[in-house]
Design a protein around this motif. Structure first.
Motif, short mmCIF file in Angstrom:
data_model
loop_
_atom_site.label_atom_id
_atom_site.label_comp_id
_atom_site.label_asym_id
_atom_site.label_seq_id
_atom_site.Cartn_x
_atom_site.Cartn_y
_atom_site.Cartn_z
N ILE A 171 72.35 14.85 11.99
CA ILE A 171 71.17 15.41 13.25
C ILE A 171 71.73 14.38 14.23
CG2 ILE A 171 69.09 16.60 14.71
CD1 ILE A 171 69.59 18.30 12.73
N ALA A 172 71.73 14.06 15.80
CA ALA A 172 72.03 12.56 16.45
C ALA A 172 70.59 12.92 17.48
CB ALA A 172 72.92 12.82 17.59
N CYS A 173 69.92 12.02 16.73
CA CYS A 173 68.13 11.85 17.54
C CYS A 173 68.42 10.66 18.52
CB CYS A 173 66.58 11.47 16.81
SG CYS A 173 67.55 12.99 15.53
N PHE A 174 67.95 11.33 19.76
CA PHE A 174 68.07 10.44 20.90
C PHE A 174 66.46 10.71 21.59
CE2 PHE A 174 72.64 11.52 20.29
CZ PHE A 174 73.21 10.36 21.52
N ALA A 175 66.03 11.28 20.97
CA ALA A 175 64.44 11.54 20.78
C ALA A 175 63.46 11.02 19.94
CB ALA A 175 63.74 12.78 21.99
N HIS A 176 62.56 10.26 19.75
CA HIS A 176 61.91 10.13 18.44
C HIS A 176 60.08 10.85 18.89
CE1 HIS A 176 60.45 8.24 15.17
NE2 HIS A 176 61.19 7.35 15.10
N TYR A 177 59.88 11.12 17.68
CA TYR A 177 58.57 11.41 17.85
C TYR A 177 57.32 10.00 17.66
CZ TYR A 177 57.77 16.57 17.12
OH TYR A 177 57.81 18.12 17.21
N TYR A 310 82.61 14.27 16.00
CA TYR A 310 82.43 14.95 15.66
C TYR A 310 83.46 16.42 15.59
CZ TYR A 310 77.25 13.92 14.03
OH TYR A 310 76.25 12.72 13.36
N PRO A 311 84.20 16.52 15.97
CA PRO A 311 85.09 18.00 15.81
C PRO A 311 86.59 17.50 14.89
CG PRO A 311 84.29 18.17 18.38
CD PRO A 311 83.57 16.52 17.99
N GLU A 312 86.52 16.12 14.98
CA GLU A 312 87.43 15.63 14.07
C GLU A 312 87.02 15.20 12.95
OE1 GLU A 312 90.96 14.64 14.95
OE2 GLU A 312 90.41 14.36 17.45
N LEU A 313 85.57 15.29 13.14
CA LEU A 313 85.07 15.66 11.18
C LEU A 313 85.28 16.63 10.95
CD1 LEU A 313 82.15 12.02 11.75
CD2 LEU A 313 84.81 12.55 10.03
N GLY A 314 85.59 17.27 11.75
CA GLY A 314 84.46 19.10 11.09
C GLY A 314 83.09 19.54 11.39
N LEU A 315 82.75 18.61 11.96
CA LEU A 315 81.09 18.73 12.05
C LEU A 315 80.91 18.98 13.83
CD1 LEU A 315 80.20 15.48 10.55
CD2 LEU A 315 79.95 17.53 9.60
N LYS A 316 79.75 20.02 13.88
CA LYS A 316 79.19 20.54 14.81
C LYS A 316 77.71 19.59 15.30
CE LYS A 316 76.37 23.86 17.68
NZ LYS A 316 76.14 25.82 17.41
N LEU A 317 78.05 18.65 16.61
CA LEU A 317 77.06 18.03 17.15
C LEU A 317 76.23 18.08 17.63
CD1 LEU A 317 76.64 15.02 17.91
CD2 LEU A 317 77.34 15.16 20.16
N ARG A 318 74.81 18.19 17.33
CA ARG A 318 73.57 18.80 16.97
C ARG A 318 72.24 17.69 17.39
NH1 ARG A 318 71.61 21.60 11.75
NH2 ARG A 318 73.06 19.76 10.81
N LEU A 319 71.67 17.95 18.32
CA LEU A 319 70.93 17.21 18.79
C LEU A 319 69.31 17.20 18.16
CD1 LEU A 319 72.38 16.29 22.48
CD2 LEU A 319 72.24 15.85 20.41
N ASP A 320 68.30 16.30 18.10
CA ASP A 320 66.54 16.33 17.85
C ASP A 320 66.30 15.59 18.53
OD1 ASP A 320 64.78 18.03 16.95
OD2 ASP A 320 65.33 18.81 15.52
N ALA A 321 64.39 15.92 18.42
CA ALA A 321 63.53 14.46 18.25
C ALA A 321 63.94 14.52 16.33
CB ALA A 321 62.38 15.29 18.84
#
Length: 376
Positions: A171-177, A310-321
């Motif tokens: 999961i791509a975390c562009f935010a951080h606690y 991500y689609p090339e890797l067969g993955l769904k790009l998800r975002l979170d903190a």
């Protein structure tokens, strides 16, 4: 997907990646004792023809730094090589069950570290010198303790971007606690344990303080966005006496927009109320460490690269903190934008069941390579 990315992905060698990963897991490297794994990694890169620079952190402890391309690196891949101490020194190394690899540090974060190393080797093999992006690789010590490895790096270097391979399940975390530590000390009066009425029990006072804290809305797990854990509690050890001192530490993980100073003021206010509610309470509250969280704009070249690959890797790009503390807080405070993204999950990190799916490690190597190429 660009031609450069395709060529680098073809150069990624899962067999080599697995060997590197397994060998790293079999080297015990708790915080403060990272020299063996740094010597192994330094040898790996030197044998492959890379110039590796040691960056001293303290006596017999150092980071390893590499760069490629021309000009100042626009992005650093950042991995910490240390782990928490082993649960069992006879059984800390690698163990495989199907596509799952177990072992101390497998998720946090030797899987991410091995993936970054493989991405680096593949870029060097597949790209001509003039094609290589201006990027760096930092293999840091000390993250699991106080972040002294990254702090030493940031004294001299401030790259625009960093990608830190902490376990996020890709999961791509562009935010951080944010993170802070709250310390509580209660003091009492020592007496023989058969005569508790003559003393004042500091442990009982501490338990009442913790119950008082738990009734406040900021510690209500059902309603509050603050994540907290009572990490440890200890009392004076004098044998068969009413304890006259008790110390407790609480870890608090704060949502990205939450100001640690505001939380500290709130805890001091709650503690002041405890002094009114608990007879004879002698309480000190301290905050030894606090680090603010952050939220980055996903609309950047890194974000666009992830959307494309991500689609090339067969993955769904998800975002979170990212919910834990990491060196990302240090990088952000120093002016670098840190993306947290790596294989494995926090759920097993720091446990005796730590594990990572090797397919995630392989995918991470491809993601890291693409992010590096996108930065150049």
């Amino acid at each position: 997907m660009t031609d450069r990315i395709q060529r680098v992905w073809q150069a990624i060698d899962p067999g080599r990646l697995r060997r590197t990963f397994i060998e790293m897991l079999n080297i015990y490297s708790p915080s403060g004792k990272e020299e063996d794994i740094q010597l192994y990694l330094e040898g790996l890169f030197s044998t492959a023809g890379f110039a590796v620079r040691r960056q001293e952190v303290d006596e017999d402890r150092y980071n390893l730094c590499l760069t490629m391309g021309t000009g100042e690196p626009q992005l650093y891949l950042v991995a910490h090589v240390d782990t928490v101490p082993a649960w069992d020194l006879e059984d800390f190394g690698a163990r495989e069950e199907g596509r799952v690899i177990y072992g101390l540090g497998s998720a946090d974060m030797k899987g991410g570290c091995a993936a970054m190393i493989e991405a680096w080797l593949a870029m060097a093999a597949a790209l001509k010198p003039e094609e290589r992006p201006p990027v760096g690789l930092l293999l840091a010590v000390g993250e699991e303790e106080n972040g002294d490895g990254s702090a030493a790096f940031l004294e001299s270097y401030h790259p625009p971007w960093a990608v830190i391979g902490e376990p996020t399940g890709l999961i791509a975390c562009f935010a951080h606690y944010g993170y802070m530590e709250a310390g509580f000390v209660t003091r009492g009066v020592r007496s023989h344990s058969s005569l508790p009425e003559l003393g004042h029990n500091a442990v009982e006072s501490m338990l009442r303080v913790l119950m008082h804290l738990g009734r406040d809305p900021i510690f209500d797990r059902a309603r509050s966005d603050i994540v907290y854990s009572i990490r440890e509690m200890s009392s004076s050890r004098a044998g068969f006496v009413v304890p006259d001192r008790c110390e407790t530490w609480i870890d608090l993980h704060l949502p990205p927009a939450q100001n640690p100073v505001v939380v500290q003021e709130a805890i001091r206010r709650i503690a002041a109320g405890a002094e009114l509610a608990i007879p004879g309470l002698d309480l000190d509250v301290t905050f030894d460490f606090a680090s603010a969280g952050y939220a980055l704009d996903m609309n950047s070249h890194l974000g666009k690269t992830l959307e494309n690959i991500y689609p090339e890797l067969g993955l769904k790009l998800r975002l979170d903190a990212f919910r834990s503390h990491s060196d990302g807080n240090l990088f952000f405070a120093a002016g670098t934008k840190p993306l947290i993204l790596g294989p494995g999950a926090l759920e097993t990190a720091h446990t005796s069941d730590e594990q990572v799916l090797f397919d995630e490690v392989t995918a991470a190597a491809r993601i890291y390579a693409a992010l590096c190429i996108g930065a150049g």
